[in-house]
Motif scaffolding. Structure first.
Motif, PDB file in Angstrom:
ATOM      1  N   ARG A  46       0.827  -1.213   0.000  1.00  0.00           N
ATOM      2  CA  ARG A  46       0.000   0.000   0.000  1.00  0.00           C
ATOM      3  C   ARG A  46       0.862   1.265   0.000  1.00  0.00           C
ATOM      4  O   ARG A  46       0.444   2.293  -0.515  1.00  0.00           O
ATOM      5  CB  ARG A  46      -0.957  -0.009   1.191  1.00  0.00           C
ATOM      6  N   PHE A  80      -7.217  -5.257  -5.444  1.00  0.00           N
ATOM      7  CA  PHE A  80      -7.504  -5.484  -4.030  1.00  0.00           C
ATOM      8  C   PHE A  80      -7.895  -6.931  -3.785  1.00  0.00           C
ATOM      9  O   PHE A  80      -8.386  -7.621  -4.676  1.00  0.00           O
ATOM     10  CB  PHE A  80      -8.633  -4.553  -3.568  1.00  0.00           C
ATOM     11  N   ASP A 157      -2.864  -7.550  -4.084  1.00  0.00           N
ATOM     12  CA  ASP A 157      -2.926  -7.916  -2.667  1.00  0.00           C
ATOM     13  C   ASP A 157      -3.631  -9.259  -2.534  1.00  0.00           C
ATOM     14  O   ASP A 157      -4.815  -9.364  -2.838  1.00  0.00           O
ATOM     15  CB  ASP A 157      -3.689  -6.828  -1.895  1.00  0.00           C
TER      16      ASP A 157
ATOM     17  N   GLU B 168     -12.345   0.173   0.226  1.00  0.00           N
ATOM     18  CA  GLU B 168     -11.404  -0.214  -0.824  1.00  0.00           C
ATOM     19  C   GLU B 168     -11.895   0.188  -2.211  1.00  0.00           C
ATOM     20  O   GLU B 168     -11.097   0.414  -3.108  1.00  0.00           O
ATOM     21  CB  GLU B 168     -11.163  -1.727  -0.776  1.00  0.00           C
TER      22      GLU B 168
END
Lengths: 367, 274
Positions: A46, A80, A157, B168
């Motif tokens: 991040r 993500f 991720d 997110e």
């Protein structure tokens, strides 16, 4: 050099999430950030993206310090863990989002989206909404969306965390192929050492915010920098014998004392493949009962129980197993061909050493 | 062979039956009664009663003020919900509890309080009236009272949705180059819109039926500040049941079609959901 971290630290309140980490990623590399959960690897990812600011230290992308460059201008693609798709937009509009922000022409956007849909095997799904897709499809949309504006780095991720085992294997292979085709610098976070070893061409290993080792898969597997890496990468038997009369003993097993005095404790580690087994009870020095057999495909893992109750894990090929005529609860003899002194009370990790006496060759060596 | 389908959850028959009964007793029968009573009127009588000049003026105020109040609540209720969910600040829980206040307060009390506040000699009125802002005994006063009673609907509908927003998703928009405003407009707002519409519809419906607080603040001047529910009460007091029913039917049909229209809109804006 594509990305470089210099002495980067990050604290959240009192917690040191990342502690003085430095490493660099070359252009076109496929790099894994590996470590147990809470190791700080996602925070590092991040910070590269600009979603977190380092507390101290510098992040460089293509030689330029980007600490003060906001996430919007870093030209990175981020995928993500839970994909974070825009649920009010169709697949096509999800992929087009970054292009619209960059003010691409309508016709260029359409052709780029069509190209990506084809590349990612999403043809015909362009008008679906995210909730109408399977997990694997959602992930491909997420990667396509991140790749659309042509980022200089792709960050993922835990890309394989949320899908089932079968699709996971397919996705791993697909990611390697994709990386090969697009040749974009890629960094992904994982807690699965097998995944890192299989997919990445270099691995950065973290634990508790510290960088433990950086290296190619083979390097970290064969030359672990410390006990943590040795135990985290691959399966390892770890024993703690105590020195008595110049020999370190635990149960029936004996190891060299490594210069330690009586009463001192050593920590010895050895890989399952270093254990050699024979059905001939006179062949090797130690005796044990073969308790369980786990089928892993071509390889088998067996558990040996020594008379003292000590359990040791060993690995062998299916052929070897049947040639020896082994079965659960049969008696075998065995020896430990290679081991490593992980730690004593004073000394840290030592290089791997061979047993001094003659070792007959065995099939399935070094698997 | 049994014709009933097997269901793991038992009791569908009895619960469904009770639901129908309950809905009929509480909602459908009174409505049907109202409609039936209106059939006692001839069509021309009904039309004359329902479209008298005074009635039309009252519709205009009722629906106009309700729409204005619901719109205000949609905008500022959204803002309030956003602040309450997104930020941590001292007194947040207190403000959160205050949102329910209009639910709990008897509407007559609310009307009295508001009219004394905005009257020429009231706390706020003494400053506002000289500026030409007359809150008491004007259509503006009706809007103020309706905004007050409708506030909790938007806030309470929106809060859980905001809480479930995935941060997110906003970060994903940022990594693709979108700034805060663009992210809000393109990514966040479309996911909130269905709930804002629900809250809007609830506040609107509540405002159309509001009576207690309005009678105090509006002054009930015919043609100017008289709302339809008040006019109905007037007709009843005059024993003019036919006149009351004609007004009631108009109110009902109007409300039904509005709520229906908003529901359709809501369906369309939430087409991306399951």
């Amino acid at each position: 050099m594509s990305i470089e971290l210099r002495n980067v630290s990050k604290t959240f309140g009192d917690v040191n999430a990342v502690n003085n980490v430095s490493f660099s990623v070359q252009d076109g590399e496929l790099m894994a950030l590996l470590g147990p959960s809470g190791g700080g690897k996602t925070t590092v990812l991040r910070m590269i993206a600009g979603l977190e600011m380092p507390t101290s230290g510098d992040v460089l992308i293509r030689g330029r310090r980007v600490n003060d460059v906001p996430v919007q201008q870093r030209n990175i693609g981020f995928v993500f863990q839970n994909y974070a798709l825009f649920k009010s937009m169709t697949v096509a509009r999800n992929i087009a989002f970054g292009l619209k922000i960059k003010k691409w022409k309508k016709r260029d956007i359409e052709s780029r989206v069509a190209e990506l849909l084809q590349l990612f095997g999403l043809e015909g799904l362009d008008r679906r909404y995210p909730h109408q897709l399977s997990g694997g499809q959602r992930q491909r949309v997420a990667i396509a969306r991140a790749m659309a504006p042509g980022p200089s780095v792709l960050l993922l991720d835990e890309p394989f965390g949320a899908v089932d085992a079968k699709i996971r294997q397919e996705l791993r292979e697909w990611l390697v192929t994709l990386h090969h085709d697009l040749n974009v610098t890629t960094i992904f976070v994982t807690h699965d050492q097998e995944e890192a070893l299989e997919v990445a061409n270099r691995i950065v290993i973290f634990s508790r915010g510290l960088l433990e080792q950086v290296g190619a898969p083979r390097e970290v597997y064969e030359q672990p920098a410390n006990e943590f890496v040795a135990r985290f990468i691959g399966v390892m038997n770890v024993l703690e014998p105590v020195v008595e009369g110049g020999v370190a003993r635990i149960g029936e097993l004996e190891f060299p004392a490594h210069g330690q005095g009586d009463g001192q404790k050593l920590r010895i580690g050895f890989r399952p493949y270093a254990v050699q087994i024979s059905s001939d009870l006179t062949h090797y020095r130690y005796h044990a009962v073969l308790r369980h057999t786990f089928f892993l495909g071509v390889l088998l893992r067996v558990e040996l129980e020594l008379p003292s109750g000590l359990i040791i894990r060993a690995r062998m090929t299916k052929e070897e197993y049947s040639n020896q005529g082994l079965y659960d609860d049969c008696e075998v003899s065995f020896q430990i061909r290679q081991f490593r002194l992980l730690a004593t009370d004073q000394a840290p990790l030592q290089p791997e050493e061979d047993l001094k006496y003659q070792v007959p060759p065995v099939i399935g060596d070094n698997i | 062979m049994s014709r009933t389908k097997f269901n793991v959850l038992p009791g569908f028959g009895i619960t469904f039956g009770f639901t129908l009964f309950y809905l009929s007793a509480i909602v459908l029968i009174p409505f049907a009664g109202l409609v039936l009573r209106s059939f006692e009127l001839t069509w021309s009588d009904f039309w004359a009663l329902a479209t008298s000049e005074r009635a039309v003026a009252s519709y205009r105020l009722t629906f106009g003020a309700s729409l204005a109040a619901a719109l205000m609540n949609a905008v500022f209720g959204t803002l309030l919900a956003w602040v309450l969910v997104r930020y941590q600040f001292p007194g947040r829980r207190f403000i959160d509890a205050m949102v329910d206040f209009p639910f709990a307060l008897p509407t007559a009390v609310a009307g009295l309080t508001l009219s004394s506040l905005f009257a020429g000699n009231g706390w706020l009125g003494q400053f506002l009236v000289p500026l030409g802002i007359e809150g008491a005994f004007t259509p503006l006063g009706v809007v103020i009272a309706l905004t007050f009673v409708g506030l909790p609907f938007v806030v309470r509908t929106l809060q859980p949705v905001l809480q479930n927003l995935d941060r997110e998703v906003e970060e994903a928009a940022a990594t693709l180059g979108a700034g805060r405003w663009r992210t809000f407009v393109a990514v966040v707002a479309p996911t909130l819109l269905p709930s804002v519409l629900t809250g809007f519809a609830l506040a609107f419906a509540r405002a159309i039926g509001e009576y207690g607080s309005i009678v105090f603040i509006s002054g009930n001047v015919p043609f100017k500040t008289e709302i339809t529910p008040y006019l109905i009460v007037m007709r009843l007091e005059e024993y003019d049941y036919a006149g009351a029913i004609a007004l009631a039917v108009v109110l009902m049909v109007f409300s039904f079609s509005l709520i229906g229209a908003i529901n359709v809109l809501e369906q369309w804006t939430s087409r991306f959901e399951r």
